[in-house]
Design a protein around this motif. Sequence first.
Motif, PDB file in Angstrom:
ATOM      1  N   ALA A 149      -1.197 120.777   5.344  1.00 38.14           N
ATOM      2  CA  ALA A 149      -1.283 121.987   4.516  1.00 38.14           C
ATOM      3  C   ALA A 149       0.108 122.619   4.466  1.00 38.14           C
ATOM      4  O   ALA A 149       0.748 122.781   5.505  1.00 38.14           O
ATOM      5  N   PRO A 150       0.605 122.969   3.280  1.00 37.05           N
ATOM      6  CA  PRO A 150       1.982 123.429   3.137  1.00 37.05           C
ATOM      7  C   PRO A 150       2.248 124.804   3.754  1.00 37.05           C
ATOM      8  O   PRO A 150       1.578 125.777   3.424  1.00 37.05           O
ATOM      9  N   LEU A 151       3.230 124.840   4.618  1.00 38.04           N
ATOM     10  CA  LEU A 151       3.673 126.081   5.246  1.00 38.04           C
ATOM     11  C   LEU A 151       4.721 126.737   4.361  1.00 38.04           C
ATOM     12  O   LEU A 151       5.695 126.089   3.971  1.00 38.04           O
ATOM     13  N   ASP A 152       4.532 128.003   4.027  1.00 39.02           N
ATOM     14  CA  ASP A 152       5.497 128.739   3.195  1.00 39.02           C
ATOM     15  C   ASP A 152       6.808 128.889   3.956  1.00 39.02           C
ATOM     16  O   ASP A 152       6.843 129.559   4.990  1.00 39.02           O
ATOM     17  N   PRO A 153       7.900 128.274   3.469  1.00 34.01           N
ATOM     18  CA  PRO A 153       9.169 128.364   4.199  1.00 34.01           C
ATOM     19  C   PRO A 153       9.673 129.801   4.357  1.00 34.01           C
ATOM     20  O   PRO A 153      10.336 130.122   5.347  1.00 34.01           O
ATOM     21  N   ALA A 154       9.327 130.672   3.400  1.00 32.28           N
ATOM     22  CA  ALA A 154       9.752 132.074   3.498  1.00 32.28           C
ATOM     23  C   ALA A 154       9.134 132.737   4.724  1.00 32.28           C
ATOM     24  O   ALA A 154       9.729 133.629   5.333  1.00 32.28           O
ATOM     25  N   SER A 155       7.939 132.289   5.119  1.00 31.23           N
ATOM     26  CA  SER A 155       7.283 132.907   6.270  1.00 31.23           C
ATOM     27  C   SER A 155       7.932 132.465   7.579  1.00 31.23           C
ATOM     28  O   SER A 155       7.900 133.184   8.570  1.00 31.23           O
ATOM     29  N   VAL A 156       8.546 131.290   7.564  1.00 30.56           N
ATOM     30  CA  VAL A 156       9.276 130.825   8.753  1.00 30.56           C
ATOM     31  C   VAL A 156      10.524 131.681   8.937  1.00 30.56           C
ATOM     32  O   VAL A 156      10.878 132.076  10.051  1.00 30.56           O
ATOM     33  N   GLU A 157      11.175 131.989   7.826  1.00 27.47           N
ATOM     34  CA  GLU A 157      12.360 132.860   7.856  1.00 27.47           C
ATOM     35  C   GLU A 157      12.000 134.260   8.342  1.00 27.47           C
ATOM     36  O   GLU A 157      12.741 134.888   9.097  1.00 27.47           O
ATOM     37  N   ALA A 158      10.849 134.747   7.883  1.00 29.82           N
ATOM     38  CA  ALA A 158      10.472 136.140   8.146  1.00 29.82           C
ATOM     39  C   ALA A 158       9.883 136.349   9.541  1.00 29.82           C
ATOM     40  O   ALA A 158      10.025 137.420  10.127  1.00 29.82           O
ATOM     41  N   ALA A 159       9.211 135.326  10.064  1.00 31.22           N
ATOM     42  CA  ALA A 159       8.469 135.507  11.317  1.00 31.22           C
ATOM     43  C   ALA A 159       9.294 135.055  12.515  1.00 31.22           C
ATOM     44  O   ALA A 159       9.379 133.873  12.817  1.00 31.22           O
ATOM     45  N   LYS A 160       9.897 136.012  13.188  1.00 31.97           N
ATOM     46  CA  LYS A 160      10.738 135.705  14.352  1.00 31.97           C
ATOM     47  C   LYS A 160      10.072 136.097  15.671  1.00 31.97           C
ATOM     48  O   LYS A 160      10.688 136.016  16.727  1.00 31.97           O
ATOM     49  N   ASP A 161       8.818 136.538  15.600  1.00 28.30           N
ATOM     50  CA  ASP A 161       8.131 136.948  16.831  1.00 28.30           C
ATOM     51  C   ASP A 161       7.806 135.711  17.676  1.00 28.30           C
ATOM     52  O   ASP A 161       7.668 134.600  17.156  1.00 28.30           O
ATOM     53  N   ASP A 162       7.651 135.916  18.971  1.00 27.69           N
ATOM     54  CA  ASP A 162       7.457 134.801  19.908  1.00 27.69           C
ATOM     55  C   ASP A 162       6.222 133.959  19.582  1.00 27.69           C
ATOM     56  O   ASP A 162       6.261 132.733  19.671  1.00 27.69           O
ATOM     57  N   VAL A 163       5.128 134.618  19.233  1.00 25.23           N
ATOM     58  CA  VAL A 163       3.885 133.885  18.965  1.00 25.23           C
ATOM     59  C   VAL A 163       4.080 132.921  17.796  1.00 25.23           C
ATOM     60  O   VAL A 163       3.701 131.746  17.868  1.00 25.23           O
ATOM     61  N   SER A 164       4.700 133.412  16.717  1.00 26.16           N
ATOM     62  CA  SER A 164       4.919 132.563  15.543  1.00 26.16           C
ATOM     63  C   SER A 164       5.903 131.432  15.845  1.00 26.16           C
ATOM     64  O   SER A 164       5.684 130.277  15.460  1.00 26.16           O
ATOM     65  N   VAL A 165       6.987 131.767  16.534  1.00 26.32           N
ATOM     66  CA  VAL A 165       8.013 130.766  16.866  1.00 26.32           C
ATOM     67  C   VAL A 165       7.427 129.672  17.759  1.00 26.32           C
ATOM     68  O   VAL A 165       7.631 128.470  17.519  1.00 26.32           O
ATOM     69  N   ASN A 166       6.672 130.062  18.769  1.00 24.42           N
ATOM     70  CA  ASN A 166       6.068 129.083  19.680  1.00 24.42           C
ATOM     71  C   ASN A 166       5.021 128.228  18.982  1.00 24.42           C
ATOM     72  O   ASN A 166       4.923 127.021  19.220  1.00 24.42           O
ATOM     73  N   PHE A 167       4.242 128.855  18.106  1.00 24.97           N
ATOM     74  CA  PHE A 167       3.221 128.112  17.370  1.00 24.97           C
ATOM     75  C   PHE A 167       3.884 127.048  16.493  1.00 24.97           C
ATOM     76  O   PHE A 167       3.451 125.892  16.454  1.00 24.97           O
ATOM     77  N   LEU A 168       4.931 127.447  15.800  1.00 25.56           N
ATOM     78  CA  LEU A 168       5.659 126.530  14.906  1.00 25.56           C
ATOM     79  C   LEU A 168       6.192 125.330  15.685  1.00 25.56           C
ATOM     80  O   LEU A 168       6.141 124.191  15.221  1.00 25.56           O
ATOM     81  N   LYS A 169       6.662 125.595  16.878  1.00 27.90           N
ATOM     82  CA  LYS A 169       7.299 124.558  17.694  1.00 27.90           C
ATOM     83  C   LYS A 169       6.277 123.624  18.348  1.00 27.90           C
ATOM     84  O   LYS A 169       6.504 122.421  18.460  1.00 27.90           O
ATOM     85  N   ASN A 170       5.148 124.187  18.754  1.00 24.69           N
ATOM     86  CA  ASN A 170       4.221 123.432  19.612  1.00 24.69           C
ATOM     87  C   ASN A 170       2.892 123.026  18.992  1.00 24.69           C
ATOM     88  O   ASN A 170       2.108 122.323  19.636  1.00 24.69           O
ATOM     89  N   ASN A 171       2.612 123.485  17.778  1.00 26.80           N
ATOM     90  CA  ASN A 171       1.261 123.267  17.234  1.00 26.80           C
ATOM     91  C   ASN A 171       1.237 122.619  15.852  1.00 26.80           C
ATOM     92  O   ASN A 171       0.323 122.861  15.071  1.00 26.80           O
ATOM     93  N   GLU A 172       2.216 121.776  15.580  1.00 25.69           N
ATOM     94  CA  GLU A 172       2.294 121.140  14.253  1.00 25.69           C
ATOM     95  C   GLU A 172       0.997 120.438  13.853  1.00 25.69           C
ATOM     96  O   GLU A 172       0.619 120.438  12.691  1.00 25.69           O
ATOM     97  N   SER A 173       0.336 119.833  14.832  1.00 27.22           N
ATOM     98  CA  SER A 173      -0.875 119.061  14.507  1.00 27.22           C
ATOM     99  C   SER A 173      -1.959 119.937  13.880  1.00 27.22           C
ATOM    100  O   SER A 173      -2.827 119.440  13.151  1.00 27.22           O
ATOM    101  N   VAL A 174      -1.910 121.253  14.153  1.00 22.79           N
ATOM    102  CA  VAL A 174      -2.937 122.158  13.626  1.00 22.79           C
ATOM    103  C   VAL A 174      -2.950 122.131  12.099  1.00 22.79           C
ATOM    104  O   VAL A 174      -4.016 122.094  11.482  1.00 22.79           O
ATOM    105  N   TRP A 175      -1.779 122.156  11.470  1.00 25.28           N
ATOM    106  CA  TRP A 175      -1.736 122.190  10.009  1.00 25.28           C
ATOM    107  C   TRP A 175      -1.360 120.855   9.367  1.00 25.28           C
ATOM    108  O   TRP A 175      -1.452 120.704   8.152  1.00 25.28           O
ATOM    109  N   LYS A 176      -0.938 119.891  10.164  1.00 24.14           N
ATOM    110  CA  LYS A 176      -0.537 118.611   9.570  1.00 24.14           C
ATOM    111  C   LYS A 176      -1.695 117.626   9.459  1.00 24.14           C
ATOM    112  O   LYS A 176      -1.593 116.610   8.782  1.00 24.14           O
ATOM    113  N   ASN A 177      -2.799 117.907  10.125  1.00 25.25           N
ATOM    114  CA  ASN A 177      -3.942 116.987  10.112  1.00 25.25           C
ATOM    115  C   ASN A 177      -5.229 117.711   9.748  1.00 25.25           C
ATOM    116  O   ASN A 177      -6.239 117.567  10.435  1.00 25.25           O
TER     117      ASN A 177
END
Length: 228
Positions: free
Chosen positions: A52-80
């Motif tokens: 499922a496509p992640l909006d790149p603008a939201s990656v730029e905007a979301a610098k909080d720890d929860v979002s950053v950690n999720f992006l780094k560690n939970n790719e399988s959640v949205w890729k499958n």
Amino acid sequence: MAPKVLFVLTSHNKLGSLDKPTGWYLPELAHPYHVLHNKTDITVASPKGGEAPLDPASVEAAKDDVSVNFLKNNESVWKNTQKLDDFKGKAADFDAIFYVGGHGPMFDLVDSPTSQQLIREFWEAGKIVSAVCHAPAVFYNAKLSDGSLLVAGKEITAFTNAEEEQAGLTDAVPFLPEDALNKASGGKFVKAAEPWGEKLVVSGRLITGQNPASATAVGEAIAKALGV
């Protein structure tokens, strides 16, 4: 046994007529997932299945720890993700459905017959129906078996006209969530005192949040409603 929650992501990756990428919005998945993943059994679906496509603008905007950690560690959640179609007729297997926001849902979920059937089935089976930011727009035209609108007479919130204007994307969306939901609910749309402020609305089993700042509150409200 842990309650089961069906998370729904968009499969749409282009912003209307603009040549800009879009999709689902990072904190609006990351925060509810963070709240719920240890307490519930989460299944993730999208119209097309797969990534499922992640909006790149939201990656730029979301610098909080929860979002950053999720992006780094939970790719399988949205890729499958699984195909949304596969969940028709299966509301009995779940306790809640949750739609993740972003501009994407405005294009592939708001008028999707599959999505509208799922919303009706979950609601009529007594389950929790929830969404955040742009995603509550999926409820604007969702009808129950008797032909009535799901949101009629219910307080509801979503991304506001002022927020869309400040984002500079009023002309990019097919309609404005605030306008559509205010009409469908019979003038029951509510919002935070200021744009981008946190706003959670719990109308019985219908749970909605206004914007990215409201994503944690939506997750917590779902957990509370599930008793976990």
